[in-house]
Structures are given as structure tokens and as C-alpha cells.
Enzyme design. Structure first.
Site, PDB file in Angstrom:
ATOM      1  N   ARG A 153       0.842  -1.270  -0.073  1.00 28.14           N
ATOM      2  CA  ARG A 153      -0.095   0.061  -0.041  1.00 28.14           C
ATOM      3  C   ARG A 153       0.917   1.275  -0.013  1.00 28.14           C
ATOM      4  O   ARG A 153       2.235   1.156   0.464  1.00 28.14           O
ATOM      5  CB  ARG A 153      -0.800   0.079   1.462  1.00 28.14           C
ATOM      6  CG  ARG A 153      -1.814  -1.255   1.399  1.00 28.14           C
ATOM      7  CD  ARG A 153      -2.380  -1.023   2.818  1.00 28.14           C
ATOM      8  NE  ARG A 153      -3.400  -2.167   2.888  1.00 28.14           N
ATOM      9  CZ  ARG A 153      -3.155  -3.352   3.680  1.00 28.14           C
ATOM     10  NH1 ARG A 153      -1.848  -3.471   4.078  1.00 28.14           N
ATOM     11  NH2 ARG A 153      -3.857  -4.333   3.541  1.00 28.14           N
ATOM     12  N   LYS A 176      -1.806  -2.311   7.972  1.00 32.83           N
ATOM     13  CA  LYS A 176      -3.025  -1.929   8.985  1.00 32.83           C
ATOM     14  C   LYS A 176      -3.101  -2.632  10.235  1.00 32.83           C
ATOM     15  O   LYS A 176      -2.519  -3.709  10.404  1.00 32.83           O
ATOM     16  CB  LYS A 176      -4.270  -2.146   8.176  1.00 32.83           C
ATOM     17  CG  LYS A 176      -4.570  -1.397   6.898  1.00 32.83           C
ATOM     18  CD  LYS A 176      -6.101  -1.937   6.061  1.00 32.83           C
ATOM     19  CE  LYS A 176      -6.129  -1.178   4.943  1.00 32.83           C
ATOM     20  NZ  LYS A 176      -7.564  -1.466   4.428  1.00 32.83           N
ATOM     21  N   HIS A 244      -2.569   2.974  -6.256  1.00 32.94           N
ATOM     22  CA  HIS A 244      -3.107   1.768  -5.693  1.00 32.94           C
ATOM     23  C   HIS A 244      -3.423   0.465  -6.465  1.00 32.94           C
ATOM     24  O   HIS A 244      -3.204  -0.797  -6.422  1.00 32.94           O
ATOM     25  CB  HIS A 244      -4.288   2.066  -4.748  1.00 32.94           C
ATOM     26  CG  HIS A 244      -4.930   0.770  -4.010  1.00 32.94           C
ATOM     27  ND1 HIS A 244      -4.247   0.480  -2.783  1.00 32.94           N
ATOM     28  CD2 HIS A 244      -6.058   0.035  -3.839  1.00 32.94           C
ATOM     29  CE1 HIS A 244      -4.706  -0.260  -2.154  1.00 32.94           C
ATOM     30  NE2 HIS A 244      -5.776  -0.800  -2.727  1.00 32.94           N
ATOM     31  N   ARG A 247      -0.677  -2.031  -6.860  1.00 33.44           N
ATOM     32  CA  ARG A 247      -0.761  -3.159  -5.700  1.00 33.44           C
ATOM     33  C   ARG A 247      -1.967  -4.292  -6.230  1.00 33.44           C
ATOM     34  O   ARG A 247      -1.607  -5.369  -6.250  1.00 33.44           O
ATOM     35  CB  ARG A 247      -1.635  -2.651  -4.399  1.00 33.44           C
ATOM     36  CG  ARG A 247      -1.656  -3.419  -3.264  1.00 33.44           C
ATOM     37  CD  ARG A 247      -2.063  -2.856  -2.107  1.00 33.44           C
ATOM     38  NE  ARG A 247      -2.922  -3.785  -1.030  1.00 33.44           N
ATOM     39  CZ  ARG A 247      -2.310  -4.551  -0.084  1.00 33.44           C
ATOM     40  NH1 ARG A 247      -1.157  -4.729  -0.159  1.00 33.44           N
ATOM     41  NH2 ARG A 247      -3.175  -5.254   0.567  1.00 33.44           N
ATOM     42  N   HIS A 270      -3.336  -9.094   4.148  1.00 34.88           N
ATOM     43  CA  HIS A 270      -4.981  -9.238   4.248  1.00 34.88           C
ATOM     44  C   HIS A 270      -5.345  -9.807   5.364  1.00 34.88           C
ATOM     45  O   HIS A 270      -4.702 -10.974   5.700  1.00 34.88           O
ATOM     46  CB  HIS A 270      -5.551  -9.849   3.085  1.00 34.88           C
ATOM     47  CG  HIS A 270      -5.704  -9.039   1.750  1.00 34.88           C
ATOM     48  ND1 HIS A 270      -6.062  -9.401   0.352  1.00 34.88           N
ATOM     49  CD2 HIS A 270      -5.574  -7.666   1.614  1.00 34.88           C
ATOM     50  CE1 HIS A 270      -6.049  -8.582  -0.439  1.00 34.88           C
ATOM     51  NE2 HIS A 270      -5.771  -7.263   0.291  1.00 34.88           N
ATOM     52  N   TYR A 279      -9.465 -11.340  -6.314  1.00 40.24           N
ATOM     53  CA  TYR A 279      -8.719 -11.310  -7.328  1.00 40.24           C
ATOM     54  C   TYR A 279      -9.000 -12.583  -8.487  1.00 40.24           C
ATOM     55  O   TYR A 279      -8.262 -12.597  -9.626  1.00 40.24           O
ATOM     56  CB  TYR A 279      -6.881 -11.222  -7.033  1.00 40.24           C
ATOM     57  CG  TYR A 279      -6.649 -10.113  -6.314  1.00 40.24           C
ATOM     58  CD1 TYR A 279      -6.458  -8.969  -6.913  1.00 40.24           C
ATOM     59  CD2 TYR A 279      -6.743 -10.048  -4.835  1.00 40.24           C
ATOM     60  CE1 TYR A 279      -6.298  -7.815  -6.590  1.00 40.24           C
ATOM     61  CE2 TYR A 279      -6.513  -8.702  -4.134  1.00 40.24           C
ATOM     62  CZ  TYR A 279      -6.155  -7.582  -5.139  1.00 40.24           C
ATOM     63  OH  TYR A 279      -5.878  -6.333  -4.290  1.00 40.24           O
TER      64      TYR A 279
END
Length: 301
Positions: A153, A176, A244, A247, A270, A279
Site C-alpha cells: 500500500r 493496517k 493503488h 498493488r 490481508h 482477485y
């Protein structure tokens, strides 16, 4: 009774320090909480504090969503607002089971739009050649290659500090909620970062960001977004090609080449496999081979 403003301030601190949410998420959730409390003051006809918030019914939350719908809010945006409200109500009440049950709108999950390797390189080359100073061009080139080559990110790339130097074949990244993961670095990406460091006029001390602004402060994500936007315009490339999107390209190219979902989940950081599974919906017909074996930029040639 705590006032709405005090609750919102405490909620913001809870998100930042307790939940380690990203600055973007904190802003979005706090803005929703402020808007929600302002609505309640008019809806309930009086001061709003912890007592009023704890006593809310399903109909009150539905009324707020209807109020927001009048602003042509999309299903996806309404779902995000509802999620923020639930988080705020749980913070105020302390009991998730006491939150009024409100079914969210049906959300359509969009398919990620990867950029082609040729477009990615064309954009990075345009940015590097257009930069007023060589070190700035080298910096932007390195940042964009890192986003594509390692699937970071933009906030993760710009948060990297010189403590990670000297670079090796892998990089420890903080994502995150403060979670860390290890990602590989392609040889060409490492060379690009090292070239930028050689040219950078600012000292690389362990506590400072690797990627620096013109005056030496941390590099702004918005600056990278703007230079990518200018390059897209210059080259006539789709406006879907954002930082983004690099990515997304990393993920779809690896998956199409044979990477398994669990490994990809680890590389992307994730929390849930469902976030990675989007994806699988991407058309793989034009995608390339997997990381290190045949990644578009893995070759040293």
C-alpha cells in the site's frame, strides 16, 4: 452523562491507539460519528449524549440512513457508514449485542483493475524524466516500482524508515492495525531504491522515512498521486491507473501465474482470505507469470 463531542474525541483516540486503525479510517469513522450525532440532535429534539445513544432503537438508525440516502449515497457508501455507526455504538455502549440490528444495503464488490506492466513502466519513466531534480525523479521511480514489485500500500511504502537499511532480499512492512509482514524485494526494485538513496540530499537516519519530501520531511501520498495523475494525462493512459492499482497489478499477475491464495494473502497483508479472493475474478488471459520466476520486472536483464 458524557456529551457527544467528548464521546467522539474518545472514539477517535480509541480507533487510533486502541484499534490502530489507519488515519484514513479514523477520519472516515469520526466524520460519520459527527454527522450521526448532529442528525440525532435534530431527530430526537435535544442534547445528545451517552444516555441517548445507548437508548437508540432500530428505527432511529434507519431514519439516519434514509436521511443520508437523500444525498444520493450509494449502497457501498451507505454500508461503510453503517459499519462506522456500529463501531461508534459499540464503543459508547460497550456491548455489541445491545446494538439495534439493522440490515445493511446489498454491496456489489468491484473487481480490481490491474494496470499493464507496459503502462506502469511508461508512467514511472515519464515521472522520472519530468522531475525537476534527479533525486526526486529517482525517488518517485523507486516508490512506484516498490508498490508494483512488492504489492505494498502507498502508506506502507512511505512509512518505511532507514532502519530497514541496508536492504536485503526481503523487507519487513507494517500494515493496517500495526500488523507486520515480510515481503520480497525484486533485484530491480532494490537497485532503484539504492540509487535514490545515493542521490538523496537528506541524511538517512534510522528514525527518518526513507522516502523524503523536497525539504526533508516525510513524502506525502498525495504528491505521488498527483505526479501519477499528470503522467497519465501526458501519456493518455486510463485514469484507473493509480498508485493503488499497482498493488492490484502485483496481486493479479502473481495469481494468474500460479501463486496460491494463502501465499498471496500473506504477501498483501490481508486479515481475511475473502479480501484476497476478489482477485480470482480478474481475467487472467493477459496476465504474467509468478513472482521471481517470471514476474514482469524480476529479470535482471
Amino acid at each position: 452523562m458524557e456529551s457527544a463531542s467528548t464521546l467522539i474525541q474518545d472514539f477517535s483516540r480509541h480507533l487510533r491507539e486502541g484499534r490502530r486503525r489507519s488515519p484514513h479510517t479514523v477520519r472516515a469513522y469520526v466524520t460519520t460519528a459527527e454527522r450521526f450525532c448532529a442528525f440525532l440532535a435534530e431527530h430526537l429534539g435535544g442534547t445528545v449524549g451517552s444516555a441517548q445513544i445507548k437508548a437508540l432503537k432500530q428505527a432511529d438508525i434507519r431514519s439516519y440512513l434514509a436521511f443520508r440516502r437523500a444525498d444520493d449515497l450509494s449502497n457501498n457508501s451507505a454500508a461503510r457508514e453503517l459499519s462506522a455507526i456500529r463501531s461508534f455504538l459499540k464503543f459508547v455502549g460497550g456491548d455489541e449485542s445491545a446494538i439495534p440490528a439493522v440490515k445493511g444495503p446489498k454491496v456489489t464488490r468491484g473487481v480490481p483493475r490491474p494496470a499493464s506492466p507496459d503502462d506502469i513502466i511508461a508512467i514511472t519513466q515519464d515521472i522520472a524524466s519530468s522531475a525537476r531534480e534527479d533525486w526526486i525523479g529517482a525517488r518517485d521511480w523507486a516508490v512506484l516500482l516498490l508498490l508494483y514489485g512488492s504489492g505494498l500500500r502507498i502508506s506502507e511504502a512511505l512509512d518505511l524508515t532507514a532502519e530497514a537499511l541496508p536492504l536485503s532480499d526481503t523487507l519487513r512492512v507494517t500494515g493496517k492495525r500495526g500488523k507486520t509482514r515480510i515481503v520480497p524485494i525484486l533485484p530491480k526494485v532494490r537497485v532503484a531504491i539504492e540509487h535514490y538513496i545515493d542521490l538523496c540530499p537528506h541524511e538517512m537516519t534510522p528514525d527518518k522515512a526513507i522516502f523524503r519530501g523536497k525539504r526533508g520531511g516525510p513524502l506525502s501520498p498525495n504528491l505521488i498521486r498527483r505526479v501519477v495523475e499528470r503522467a497519465r494525462t501526458n501519456l493518455g493512459i486510463s485514469d484507473k491507473t493509480t498508485p493503488h492499482a499497482l498493488r492490484h497489478s502485483f496481486a493479479t499477475h502473481l495469481l494468474a501465474g500460479g501463486a496460491d491464495l494463502r501465499s498471496l494473502q500473506e504477501l498483501l497483508g490481508h486479515a481475511s482470505l475473502s479480501s484476497t479472493q476478489v482477485y480470482t475474478a480478474v481475467d487472467a488471459a493477459h496476465l504474467l507469470d509468478i513472482y521471481q520466476n517470471a514476474h514482469p520486472r524480476a529479470s535482471n536483464s
